[in-house]
Design an enzyme around this catalytic site. Structure first.
Site, PDB file in Angstrom:
ATOM      1  N   ASP A  39      41.177  49.583  52.619  1.00 58.25           N
ATOM      2  CA  ASP A  39      41.778  49.473  51.296  1.00 58.25           C
ATOM      3  C   ASP A  39      43.127  50.158  51.470  1.00 58.25           C
ATOM      4  O   ASP A  39      43.179  51.388  51.605  1.00 58.25           O
ATOM      5  CB  ASP A  39      40.926  50.204  50.255  1.00 58.25           C
ATOM      6  CG  ASP A  39      41.542  50.119  48.868  1.00 58.25           C
ATOM      7  OD1 ASP A  39      42.780  50.246  48.762  1.00 58.25           O
ATOM      8  OD2 ASP A  39      40.802  49.932  47.890  1.00 58.25           O
ATOM      9  N   HIS A  40      44.197  49.381  51.490  1.00 52.15           N
ATOM     10  CA  HIS A  40      45.468  49.986  51.910  1.00 52.15           C
ATOM     11  C   HIS A  40      45.935  51.083  50.954  1.00 52.15           C
ATOM     12  O   HIS A  40      46.753  51.915  51.328  1.00 52.15           O
ATOM     13  CB  HIS A  40      46.544  48.922  52.141  1.00 52.15           C
ATOM     14  CG  HIS A  40      47.197  48.405  50.898  1.00 52.15           C
ATOM     15  ND1 HIS A  40      46.605  47.475  50.087  1.00 52.15           N
ATOM     16  CD2 HIS A  40      48.398  48.680  50.335  1.00 52.15           C
ATOM     17  CE1 HIS A  40      47.419  47.207  49.068  1.00 52.15           C
ATOM     18  NE2 HIS A  40      48.510  47.912  49.193  1.00 52.15           N
ATOM     19  N   LYS A  47      48.125  55.242  51.428  1.00 50.68           N
ATOM     20  CA  LYS A  47      49.365  55.681  50.779  1.00 50.68           C
ATOM     21  C   LYS A  47      49.397  57.205  50.733  1.00 50.68           C
ATOM     22  O   LYS A  47      48.412  57.846  50.370  1.00 50.68           O
ATOM     23  CB  LYS A  47      49.447  55.110  49.349  1.00 50.68           C
ATOM     24  CG  LYS A  47      49.674  53.590  49.297  1.00 50.68           C
ATOM     25  CD  LYS A  47      49.760  53.102  47.859  1.00 50.68           C
ATOM     26  CE  LYS A  47      49.738  51.586  47.768  1.00 50.68           C
ATOM     27  NZ  LYS A  47      51.018  50.939  48.039  1.00 50.68           N
ATOM     28  N   HIS A  49      41.087  48.905  44.653  1.00 47.62           N
ATOM     29  CA  HIS A  49      42.126  49.933  44.477  1.00 47.62           C
ATOM     30  C   HIS A  49      41.856  50.833  43.256  1.00 47.62           C
ATOM     31  O   HIS A  49      41.927  52.056  43.340  1.00 47.62           O
ATOM     32  CB  HIS A  49      43.502  49.290  44.333  1.00 47.62           C
ATOM     33  CG  HIS A  49      43.857  48.330  45.430  1.00 47.62           C
ATOM     34  ND1 HIS A  49      43.459  48.505  46.730  1.00 47.62           N
ATOM     35  CD2 HIS A  49      44.577  47.185  45.417  1.00 47.62           C
ATOM     36  CE1 HIS A  49      43.923  47.511  47.469  1.00 47.62           C
ATOM     37  NE2 HIS A  49      44.606  46.689  46.702  1.00 47.62           N
ATOM     38  N   LYS A  75      49.476  41.527  36.783  1.00 46.51           N
ATOM     39  CA  LYS A  75      50.669  40.939  37.415  1.00 46.51           C
ATOM     40  C   LYS A  75      51.643  40.574  36.304  1.00 46.51           C
ATOM     41  O   LYS A  75      51.257  40.430  35.147  1.00 46.51           O
ATOM     42  CB  LYS A  75      50.279  39.670  38.164  1.00 46.51           C
ATOM     43  CG  LYS A  75      49.244  39.913  39.254  1.00 46.51           C
ATOM     44  CD  LYS A  75      49.825  39.669  40.615  1.00 46.51           C
ATOM     45  CE  LYS A  75      48.815  39.894  41.707  1.00 46.51           C
ATOM     46  NZ  LYS A  75      49.291  40.806  42.738  1.00 46.51           N
TER      47      LYS A  75
HETATM   48  C1  BG6 Z   1      46.809  43.821  47.333  1.00 49.63           C
HETATM   49  C2  BG6 Z   1      46.579  42.688  46.373  1.00 49.63           C
HETATM   50  O1  BG6 Z   1      45.582  44.382  47.721  1.00 49.63           O
HETATM   51  O2  BG6 Z   1      47.583  44.824  46.711  1.00 49.63           O
HETATM   52  C3  BG6 Z   1      47.894  42.132  45.861  1.00 49.63           C
HETATM   53  O3  BG6 Z   1      45.858  41.662  46.999  1.00 49.63           O
HETATM   54  C4  BG6 Z   1      48.773  43.243  45.322  1.00 49.63           C
HETATM   55  O4  BG6 Z   1      47.696  41.148  44.865  1.00 49.63           O
HETATM   56  C5  BG6 Z   1      48.870  44.379  46.313  1.00 49.63           C
HETATM   57  O5  BG6 Z   1      50.049  42.695  45.053  1.00 49.63           O
HETATM   58  C6  BG6 Z   1      49.594  45.560  45.716  1.00 49.63           C
HETATM   59  O6  BG6 Z   1      49.834  46.500  46.710  1.00 49.63           O
HETATM   60  P1  BG6 Z   1      51.012  47.553  46.580  1.00 49.63           P
HETATM   61  O7  BG6 Z   1      50.874  48.374  47.799  1.00 49.63           O
HETATM   62  O8  BG6 Z   1      52.288  46.764  46.501  1.00 49.63           O
HETATM   63  O9  BG6 Z   1      50.752  48.296  45.314  1.00 49.63           O
END
Ligand code: BG6
Length: 486
Positions: free
Chosen positions: A177-178, A182, A240, A331
């Site tokens: 989960d990126h 952060k 997230h 979005k």
């Molecule tokens: C991703 C989603 O996991 O996270 C995207 O699939 C979204 O839809 C993105 O735009 C947002 O990531 P960040 O790092 O730009 O907040």
């Protein structure tokens, strides 16, 4: 020791925009192991030179290019491209031969497989690795990195886990989960546990409500094909938003090590109050869809996919019993902002002349992005002869405080950790299970054949008015704490 990072889907968007730029930046910072090889695997008919040219084009605008051209050749030397289709056994066997050739003579040769491919290909990819014996830890470790979405609901996530576990035991599965990569998300725990002043007031006795906002200005763009089948709950909330909630609400772990951290996070998710029925879920949430979404290419003409979601959750631990957690994401919203507002209870009103106004509560704004920092709202005396109070923010900004350092990209940290075998910032199966259990009733409500359409909202707004009404049910209003004073 040598290692290969094998990227499946090496010409895809994620690889080009995130993974390779992060690897290049790590290479620039001399943070990659010297003998790390990067092996891209994809269907395109590309030579090594073509592939590298393609990567270089992707770097512009995404990677930290301060080290630029002079370092690129040494990075390109790390890269090998193998053309092939995961569905073709002979192609995967060829990949295995390429890897084995490069590993010959190494005492220990490790491999990190990165599935940067469409989710429906995860199980076939793992089956191909298994069929070729590529999952076995002989002569070095084998790990697999999996990107979200981890299933579409609890049941499909369990099937995916079965497919993964048929080849890799849980210890070797790294679910990304990126958001956890952060810096400012990691700072949540530092802020909470490395300061003595926050934890004593981090509870139901002092906190009135918590809000978590992940707003994006961008719309679905060219990703409608994926997005229309997913929507805001699967794309952002199940992962997230719930991860952020977990970091705010969890109890202190025994240590910051992966096992202790994972145990406390899972416990917190398990304590999130479940909606027992789809109806109950729908009564605590609002789905929205921005105007014009239906016209985007790849979106079904009558799509009910929510591009916005707002929900109210409760964490039934002694610490948080009764405190509403309002979460929202969308979005095409008014601004890009990921922030957490911890709103404290109001002070007693009798002592200070508040100019006839209501007593203002303290508020801690944890600004995850893009204005990374922390804001603490408090009252000060307004200068002058009277004794009136005004509300001001005490602000900390990463950009000023660490002006000589750039904030690393999430994928830099996560790729490095996966290579080092540090699982702390990855998500174990148990948390995925809990998160789906929380979201499944709401998905069922919003995807029922007779479900109402999501509420329309104008592009560039903060979502539908019904989201304000949701917060108002508990006497609250959505807060924007991070954009106001920067
Ligand atoms: C991703 C989603 O996991 O996270 C995207 O699939 C979204 O839809 C993105 O735009 C947002 O990531 P960040 O790092 O730009 O907040």
């Amino acid at each position: 020791m040598s290692a290969a990072l094998v990227i499946f889907g090496a010409t895809g968007d994620l690889a080009r925009r995130k993974l390779l730029p992060a690897l290049f930046t790590l290479h620039c910072k001399r943070s990659l192991p010297d003998d790390l090889r990067i092996v891209g695997f994809a269907r395109g008919e590309l030579t090594h030179a073509d592939y590298c040219a393609n990567l270089w084009a992707g770097m512009d605008g995404y990677a930290d290019l301060t080290c630029r051209d002079d370092v690129w050749p040494s990075f390109a030397e790390r890269v090998t491209f193998v053309q092939g289709d995961l569905a073709h056994a002979e192609d995967v066997a060829r990949l295995e031969r390429t890897l084995a050739d490069a590993e010959r003579g190494q005492r220990e040769a490790n491999r990190l497989y990165y599935l940067s491919i469409a989710p429906q290909l995860y199980a076939p990819a793992v089956a191909s690795l298994r069929a070729n014996g590529m999952h076995e830890d002989h002569g070095g470790w084998r790990r697999v990195v999996v990107e979200k979405p981890f299933g579409r609901d609890g049941a499909s996530a369990a099937e995916l886990d079965n497919a993964l576990h048929a080849a890799f035991d849980e210890e070797r599965v790294y679910r990304i989960d990126h958001y956890l990569g952060k810096e400012t998300v990691q700072n949540l725990l530092v802020l909470r546990f490395a300061n003595a002043i926050f934890e004593p007031v981090w509870d139901r006795a002092h906190v009135d409500n918590v809000q978590i906002t992940v707003a994006e200005e961008v719309d679905v763009g060219t990703r409608a094909g994926y997005y229309d089948a997913s929507g805001a709950l699967r794309d952002m909330a199940q992962n997230h938003l719930l991860q952020l909630l977990t970091l705010v609400a969890m109890e202190p772990p025994a240590s910051m090590g992966a096992d202790d951290l994972h145990r406390e996070k899972a416990r917190t998710l398990a304590a999130v109050r479940r909606w027992r029925t789809p109806q109950e879920a729908a009564a605590h949430a609002v789905a929205g869809q921005y105007d014009g979404y239906l016209e985007a290419e790849g979106v079904a003409a009558d799509s009910k996919t929510p591009t916005f979601a707002a929900l109210r959750l409760y964490v039934d631990t002694p610490r948080w019993q009764g405190v509403p957690f309002h979460l929202r994401t969308g979005k095409a919203m008014a601004a890009k902002s990921t922030e957490i507002a911890v709103q404290f209870r109001a002070p007693p009103s009798s002592l200070v002349n508040l100019g006839g106004g209501e007593p203002q509560a303290n508020r801690l704004g944890l600004c995850i992005q893009p204005h990374e920092g922390v804001h603490l709202r408090f009252q000060v005396k307004t200068p002058g002869p009277g004794a009136e109070a005004s509300t001001r923010d005490l602000e900390f900004h990463y950009a000023q405080a660490f002006s000589d350092q750039s904030i690393p990209e999430a994928y830099e940290r996560l790729l490095k950790d996966a290579l080092m075998g540090d699982r702390a910032l990855f998500i174990p199966a148990e948390q995925i299970r809990e998160a789906w259990e929380i979201m499944d009733p709401l998905l069922a409500a919003w995807e029922a054949p007779d479900a109402a359409r999501p509420r329309p909202y104008p592009r560039g707004s903060w979502g539908p008015a019904a989201a304000d009404a949701l917060a108002a049910e508990t006497g609250h209003a959505w807060l924007s704490t991070c954009g106001e004073h920067v």
